[in-house]
Structures are given as structure tokens and as C-alpha cells.
Write an enzyme that holds these catalytic residues in place. Sequence first.
Site, PDB file in Angstrom:
ATOM      1  CG  PHE A  30      -2.027  -1.000   1.148  1.00 46.75           C
ATOM      2  CD1 PHE A  30      -3.305  -0.643   0.751  1.00 46.75           C
ATOM      3  CD2 PHE A  30      -1.778  -2.330   1.460  1.00 46.75           C
ATOM      4  CE1 PHE A  30      -4.322  -1.585   0.670  1.00 46.75           C
ATOM      5  CE2 PHE A  30      -2.784  -3.286   1.387  1.00 46.75           C
ATOM      6  CZ  PHE A  30      -4.056  -2.912   0.996  1.00 46.75           C
ATOM      7  CB  CYS A  36      -8.170  14.280   0.313  1.00 45.63           C
ATOM      8  SG  CYS A  36      -9.670  13.630  -0.502  1.00 45.63           S
ATOM      9  CB  CYS A  40     -15.617  12.235   3.498  1.00 36.68           C
ATOM     10  SG  CYS A  40     -15.598  12.419   1.702  1.00 36.68           S
ATOM     11  CB  CYS A  43     -12.307  10.535   5.919  1.00 37.04           C
ATOM     12  SG  CYS A  43     -10.699  10.012   5.282  1.00 37.04           S
ATOM     13  CG  ASP A  44     -11.144   4.768   7.554  1.00 41.10           C
ATOM     14  OD1 ASP A  44     -10.578   5.344   6.603  1.00 41.10           O
ATOM     15  OD2 ASP A  44     -11.508   3.585   7.510  1.00 41.10           O
ATOM     16  CB  THR A  45      -7.269   7.749   6.004  1.00 45.95           C
ATOM     17  OG1 THR A  45      -7.778   6.433   5.774  1.00 45.95           O
ATOM     18  CG2 THR A  45      -5.775   7.768   5.746  1.00 45.95           C
ATOM     19  CD  GLU A  99      -8.272   1.448  -2.171  1.00 49.53           C
ATOM     20  OE1 GLU A  99      -8.089   2.266  -1.241  1.00 49.53           O
ATOM     21  OE2 GLU A  99      -8.448   0.232  -1.978  1.00 49.53           O
ATOM     22  CG  HIS A 194      -8.764  -3.344   6.437  1.00 50.79           C
ATOM     23  ND1 HIS A 194      -9.777  -3.351   5.503  1.00 50.79           N
ATOM     24  CD2 HIS A 194      -8.621  -2.062   6.839  1.00 50.79           C
ATOM     25  CE1 HIS A 194     -10.217  -2.107   5.346  1.00 50.79           C
ATOM     26  NE2 HIS A 194      -9.545  -1.317   6.146  1.00 50.79           N
TER      27      HIS A 194
END
Length: 200
Positions: A30, A36, A40, A43-45, A99, A194
Site C-alpha cells: 500500500f 485530498c 468527508c 473518513c478514517d484516514t 483507489e 482488515h
Amino acid sequence: MKIFSRGMKVKEIFYSLQGEGRFTGTAAVFLRLSGCNLKCPFCDTDHFDGTFMSHEDIMDELVKYPSRHLVITGGEPSLQLEPGFIDMLHEYGYFVQVETNGTHPLPQNVDWITCSPKSKNIVYDRVNELKVVFGSDAVGGNSLLEHLFISVEAEEYYLQPCDTGDKAVNVEILGRCVEYIKDNPVWRLSLQTHKLIDIP
């Protein structure tokens, strides 16, 4: 081999299993890029900080891992990716999955586009994989799904229940997602495996 002087702002590079969509369970490297164009709420990042790395330095990290399936994610990769870097990856034997939220075009030499749109304003009429977060008002609910089904052709269509951080709410969203898929069987369920098995 051509040497590229440019690079990208990288959040992290790690090795794991792809947890979502078509390639669930596949060992993959990855490359998470920083930045970005959307904000959002679900968003989890944390993808806003990072380190600038040359293309060569990135390659030096990628080749440390045995898999040649590369997932480029973010943030939003289309803000930084260049065709020359994808060519370099291909020279090293990588299958390049990206992605994207679909708001900006990617280089045409990407192998697999996983589009996870957050609005109707996407630039693609065809992608390899459409993966829509289900159950969040932020992504437009059923109206977005219906729009995408009409406007975007994909090889595979996935719905992914939104992870709100609230177990009870997540169970409710999952139930609605399952029922939607039963009523609209072009879609398939994609779980964030995951998270379920607690790996990066």
C-alpha cells in the site's frame, strides 16, 4: 531506465492484505499518498501530513516486499500521480490498483481503477470497480447509488457499509445495506475485512 526527478508527498508505505472490494484477501503493498480535495466526515484516514519522496525513493521502499500488487490510495491519488511513475512501476512488474474518489482523472496507464465516489460529480463514465460507502448522508444515499448505476459503467459494483464508530449504528447500516443489495442485485457487499480481523 529513465530517471524521474519529481516525487510525491507520501503518508505511509506498508504491506498487508487488501481488505475491500474485488481483491479482498490479496497480499498487497500500500502506497498511501497525502492530501485530498474532499473532507468527508466519515473518513478514517489522517492523510494530510506526510513526507516528500522521489519516485526512486518510493521504489526502493516498495521492492522490499514480495507482492507485486500495489494499491495506491490516499487521500486522493489523482492529485499527484503521473504517467511516468506508473510506467516505472510496470517496469518493476507491478499491477497498479488505484483507489480514487473520481473527481480528477488518473493516468491512463493505471491497471485497475477502484472508484469510491462521495458525490455525483465524478469524471468517469467507466471504471473497473465502483465501491460506494453505504449508509452515510454524506454520500447521498440511494439517490447517489441510482445516479451511479445509470451514469457509470463498471466491471464490478460494491456497497460498503459506513463505519460510524458506533457499533449499534453500524449494525443498523449493515442491515439496510444487505436489504438494498437483495433488492438491487447488481451490487455486492464489501466489508472492511482488515478492520474485522484487526490488521493494518
